[in-house]
Design a protein around this motif. Structure first.
Motif, PDB file in Angstrom:
ATOM      1  N   VAL A   1      43.780  51.311  44.253  1.00  8.92           N
ATOM      2  CA  VAL A   1      43.084  50.377  45.138  1.00  8.92           C
ATOM      3  C   VAL A   1      44.057  49.401  45.782  1.00  8.92           C
ATOM      4  CG1 VAL A   1      41.414  48.492  45.221  1.00  8.92           C
ATOM      5  CG2 VAL A   1      40.872  50.571  43.951  1.00  8.92           C
ATOM      6  N   GLU A   2      44.966  48.823  44.987  1.00 11.11           N
ATOM      7  CA  GLU A   2      45.857  47.781  45.513  1.00 11.11           C
ATOM      8  C   GLU A   2      46.710  48.276  46.676  1.00 11.11           C
ATOM      9  OE1 GLU A   2      49.494  44.820  44.091  1.00 11.11           O
ATOM     10  OE2 GLU A   2      48.376  45.971  42.597  1.00 11.11           O
ATOM     11  N   THR A   3      47.150  49.509  46.622  1.00 19.38           N
ATOM     12  CA  THR A   3      48.038  50.031  47.666  1.00 19.38           C
ATOM     13  C   THR A   3      47.292  50.812  48.743  1.00 19.38           C
ATOM     14  OG1 THR A   3      48.457  52.004  46.310  1.00 19.38           O
ATOM     15  CG2 THR A   3      49.996  50.155  46.079  1.00 19.38           C
ATOM     16  N   ALA A   4      45.978  50.878  48.636  1.00 25.91           N
ATOM     17  CA  ALA A   4      45.203  51.638  49.620  1.00 25.91           C
ATOM     18  C   ALA A   4      45.299  50.986  50.993  1.00 25.91           C
ATOM     19  CB  ALA A   4      43.744  51.726  49.189  1.00 25.91           C
TER      20      ALA A   4
ATOM     21  N   GLY B   1      33.561  52.528  34.128  1.00 22.52           N
ATOM     22  CA  GLY B   1      34.518  51.448  34.277  1.00 22.52           C
ATOM     23  C   GLY B   1      34.526  50.515  33.074  1.00 22.52           C
ATOM     24  N   SER B   2      35.715  50.058  32.672  1.00 25.39           N
ATOM     25  CA  SER B   2      35.865  49.233  31.473  1.00 25.39           C
ATOM     26  C   SER B   2      36.291  47.817  31.834  1.00 25.39           C
ATOM     27  CB  SER B   2      36.912  49.847  30.540  1.00 25.39           C
ATOM     28  OG  SER B   2      38.214  49.694  31.102  1.00 25.39           O
TER      29      SER B   2
ATOM     30  N   GLY C   1      40.133  43.965  34.795  1.00 25.73           N
ATOM     31  CA  GLY C   1      41.325  43.141  34.938  1.00 25.73           C
ATOM     32  C   GLY C   1      42.324  43.739  35.902  1.00 25.73           C
ATOM     33  N   THR C   2      42.502  45.051  35.830  1.00 29.33           N
ATOM     34  CA  THR C   2      43.429  45.730  36.747  1.00 29.33           C
ATOM     35  C   THR C   2      42.971  45.587  38.191  1.00 29.33           C
ATOM     36  OG1 THR C   2      44.011  47.337  35.031  1.00 29.33           O
ATOM     37  CG2 THR C   2      44.480  47.953  37.313  1.00 29.33           C
ATOM     38  N   LEU C   3      41.685  45.810  38.419  1.00 30.25           N
ATOM     39  CA  LEU C   3      41.134  45.701  39.769  1.00 30.25           C
ATOM     40  C   LEU C   3      41.270  44.277  40.294  1.00 30.25           C
ATOM     41  CD1 LEU C   3      39.601  47.044  42.100  1.00 30.25           C
ATOM     42  CD2 LEU C   3      37.466  46.543  40.887  1.00 30.25           C
TER      43      LEU C   3
ATOM     44  N   GLN D   1      39.291  37.901  33.101  1.00 31.20           N
ATOM     45  CA  GLN D   1      39.270  36.655  33.867  1.00 31.20           C
ATOM     46  C   GLN D   1      40.653  36.002  33.867  1.00 31.20           C
ATOM     47  OE1 GLN D   1      37.731  35.251  36.061  1.00 31.20           O
ATOM     48  NE2 GLN D   1      37.247  33.089  35.776  1.00 31.20           N
ATOM     49  N   GLY D   2      41.326  36.062  32.728  1.00 32.31           N
ATOM     50  CA  GLY D   2      42.675  35.509  32.668  1.00 32.31           C
ATOM     51  C   GLY D   2      43.628  36.233  33.595  1.00 32.31           C
ATOM     52  N   ARG D   3      43.528  37.548  33.676  1.00 34.12           N
ATOM     53  CA  ARG D   3      44.380  38.322  34.581  1.00 34.12           C
ATOM     54  C   ARG D   3      44.062  37.991  36.039  1.00 34.12           C
ATOM     55  NH1 ARG D   3      44.069  44.526  32.698  1.00 34.12           N
ATOM     56  NH2 ARG D   3      45.613  44.757  34.379  1.00 34.12           N
ATOM     57  N   ALA D   4      42.763  37.840  36.345  1.00 35.63           N
ATOM     58  CA  ALA D   4      42.366  37.506  37.717  1.00 35.63           C
ATOM     59  C   ALA D   4      42.931  36.154  38.140  1.00 35.63           C
ATOM     60  CB  ALA D   4      40.840  37.501  37.823  1.00 35.63           C
TER      61      ALA D   4
END
Length: 655
Positions: free
Chosen positions: A630-633, A173-174, A179-181, A334-337
């Motif tokens: 994950v988001e649509t799970a 994981g990167s 940020g995506t998660l 962090q900015g994306r979150a």
């Protein structure tokens, strides 16, 4: 004649070494003389011979008037304070930047003005004596969750960053995946995303994979750097092949550096880097060239300075670039979150200590205890006790340095995240040291109130909320002081049991806490329910068949208690049990509740089995779904629905 053993105990007690303590069963344990001598030696106090004892005891006698004054005072910000004086003197208060904050003369007392939070030195001068006192000025409380989220209660998700799957990370994981998660979870109402420590592990230590065995806790793990164009999809295998990943990842980092080393943004970052950052990069370059054993390095390179810089050469610039990329990418995550609606955003973890052969020890040799490592006596996490093979900062030496190594680490982490967990926070009051000479381990007193002051000062400066992981043998008064300072407790529901082993109702969990069912060190909900941890304990040889049967019987009793607590019939299916556990946690009075991604997706195996290294596949397990899914799970949608009802908006002007 004096009694050498009594003198040894007296010397140990004077320097904060426990001469006795109570174990998990409540039995009193007495520290062996060899343990006391080894721990005193680690603190820099000679005690090996009768003459050592006499000389060290003689030092304890306070020399003159200056000895009547404390070495340290902890004050509240914006509150005037008075200090009693043994004799008239002049005084000057110097702030952490070397500027004069106040001065005057005192006879019986001196009065300090209202001060801002921070670190000061109070210098007292008289004709025949001089004394310097450390002054820590802390806020009344560290920041709270409601200030960041606008909610009286909130929830979030925790998971293993290394185990995240994606179309581009190549196997680990990167920071881009992070940020995506975070964005996906934020859209479901999660207020934080917690991950394993992302401390620097050390470029040359290719076999190290444990996030809790760092080289330096103030710098970042470059394994998580995302590469432009990516490395291809995560392999299908359930376990991570670290050597294969690192081979491919590092091969791609080299040309990426060559292409980006003249980027104006990097050049500006490098120009502003502090000396510790430059020294860390030099350490990494030196370890590449000379290996991990610093005592075998050229003499000029064994400590930071011009000699080390010369031996490190131009390669240090590559390691500066790695830190620049890691820092830039995790700040972007962090900015994306936060941009997606997470009030707290990233929830990071501070490991207990660094490896003895790592950069943190090399950079801070003056404050590191020698001849000991940190561990833990037997407890519910590990029946055999634990040797963590981590170095410890010596309390007196760290205090004399105005806690600067810790302050820098906290600043670096807290300025990156909105929520920080301090692993094994009990070590702030006392830590369990294991002598390298083979003597039994023992406890060392830590400057608890001063460490709480440092944590709350740095938290206030960054706006970071802090959780103290207070599991294990908790000393009396520990939680009261921690919570009074504004830190949150850590309530793991599977450990919150009555005398008969049944779990307590979630209404009993502390309000000022983060509640969860389990952690990376415990079985998942599915693992707990099916006794997977018990089977692992038996497999690695920690228990024989009769005890294994007893443990499974006790677990059946715990399952019955959970069904009762969740209002479920004895015939309830596992999915009903899982949903019932989440429903009960959602109704807990705890300020924050964390849900593991492994539990969202019904993963049965735990990320780590404490007390093992290779006997269990620690830190290698991958999440079963891709980060983009994950988001649509549906599993996440259902979980979020149970927890979103717990957060209520703060009323305007509420505390």
């Amino acid at each position: 004649m004096s009694d050498p053993d009594a003198d040894l105990r007296r010397l140990a007690e004077a320097h904060g070494v426990y001469t006795r303590f109570h174990d998990l069963q409540g039995h009193e344990q007495t520290a062996a003389p060899d343990t006391l001598r080894a721990l005193l030696s680690a603190l820099g106090v000679p005690a090996r011979s009768p003459s050592d004892l006499r000389d060290s005891l003689a030092v304890l006698s306070a020399p003159g008037l200056a000895g009547q004054l404390p070495d340290e005072r902890i004050l509240l910000a914006d509150t005037p304070e008075t200090l009693a004086l043994p004799a008239p003197c002049a005084w000057a208060l110097i702030d952490e930047h070397g500027a004069l904050a106040a001065e005057g003369r005192g006879t019986d007392t001196l009065s300090l003005p209202r001060l801002e939070i921070g670190y000061y030195t109070l210098a007292l001068t008289a004709a025949e004596w001089r004394k310097e006192i450390r002054v820590l000025v802390r806020p009344d409380r560290a920041p709270g969750h409601a200030e960041a989220t606008g909610l009286t209660q909130c929830w979030g998700v925790t998971g293993a960053l290394y185990g995240v799957r994606s179309a581009q990370n190549g196997g680990l994981g990167s920071y881009a995946d992070l940020g995506t998660l975070a964005e996906g979870l934020a859209r479901h109402g999660a207020q934080f995303l917690g991950i394993n420590p992302v401390h620097a592990l050390g470029w040359a230590e290719t076999e190290i994979i444990s996030p809790y065995s760092p080289s330096h806790r103030g710098f970042l793990n470059c394994d998580h750097i995302a590469l432009e164009g990516g490395l291809g999809p995560t392999p299908e295998a359930a376990l991570i092949d670290y050597p294969a990943f690192r081979h491919a990842h590092r091969a791609a980092l080299e040309p990426a550096y060559e292409a980006g080393k003249d980027d104006p943004a990097f050049l500006a970052w490098r120009a502003a880097a502090d000396p510790d950052t430059e020294a860390f990069a030099q350490f990494e370059a030196l370890s590449e060239r000379h290996g991990a054993e610093t005592h075998r390095w050229p003499a000029a390179a064994r400590k930071p300075g011009q000699g080390a810089a010369r031996h490190a050469g131009a390669r240090a610039d590559f390691h500066l670039w790695l830190q620049y990329k890691a820092e830039t990418q995790i700040h972007a995550a962090q900015g994306r979150a936060k941009g997606a609606g997470m009030g707290l955003g990233l929830y990071l973890d501070l490991a207990v200590g660094p490896r003895p052969d790592g950069a943190e020890v090399w950079l801070n040799a003056d404050t590191i205890a020698t001849g000991v490592t940190i561990g833990a006596p037997p407890d519910h996490l590990s029946p055999e006790g634990q040797s963590w093979a981590l170095a410890a900062h010596a309390p007196t030496a760290l205090a004399s340095a105005m806690y600067l190594p810790l302050r820098k680490i906290l600043w670096n982490l807290m300025s990156t995240c909105g929520l920080l967990r301090i692993d094994h926070a009990l070590g702030l009051m006392r830590s369990f040291w294991l002598p390298e000479d083979g003597s039994p381990g023992g406890y060392i007193t830590q400057p608890y109130e001063a460490l709480l002051a440092v944590i709350s000062i740095e938290a206030a400066r960054t706006g970071c909320v802090v959780i103290g992981e207070d599991l294990g043998l908790v000393p009396d008064g520990f939680r009261d002081k921690m919570q009074a300072a504004g830190l949150y407790s850590y309530a793991v529901w599977q450990f919150e049991t009555e005398d008969d082993g049944r779990v307590r109702d979630t209404s009993s969990l502390p309000e000022q806490s983060m509640a969860c069912f389990g952690t990376h060190d415990t079985p998942t909900i599915s693992g707990f329910w099916h006794g997977v941890d018990i089977e692992w304990w038996h497999r690695v040889g920690w228990m024989r068949a009769p005890e294994r049967a007893e443990r499974h019987s006790a677990r059946a009793h715990q399952r019955a208690g959970l069904r009762e607590a969740c209002g479920l019939a004895p015939s309830a299916r596992f999915d009903q049990v899982r949903d019932g556990i989440n429903r009960e946690l959602a109704g807990a009075r705890s300020a924050m509740v964390a849900v593991q991604l492994d539990d969202v997706f019904d993963v049965q195996e735990a990320q780590n089995l404490p007390g093992t290294i290779d006997a269990h596949p620690n830190w290698r397990r991958r999440l079963p779904v891709d980060v983009a899914e994950v988001e649509t799970a549906p599993e996440l949608t259902a979980t979020a629905a149970r927890f979103n009802a717990r957060g209520t908006a703060k009323t305007r002007g509420a505390a």
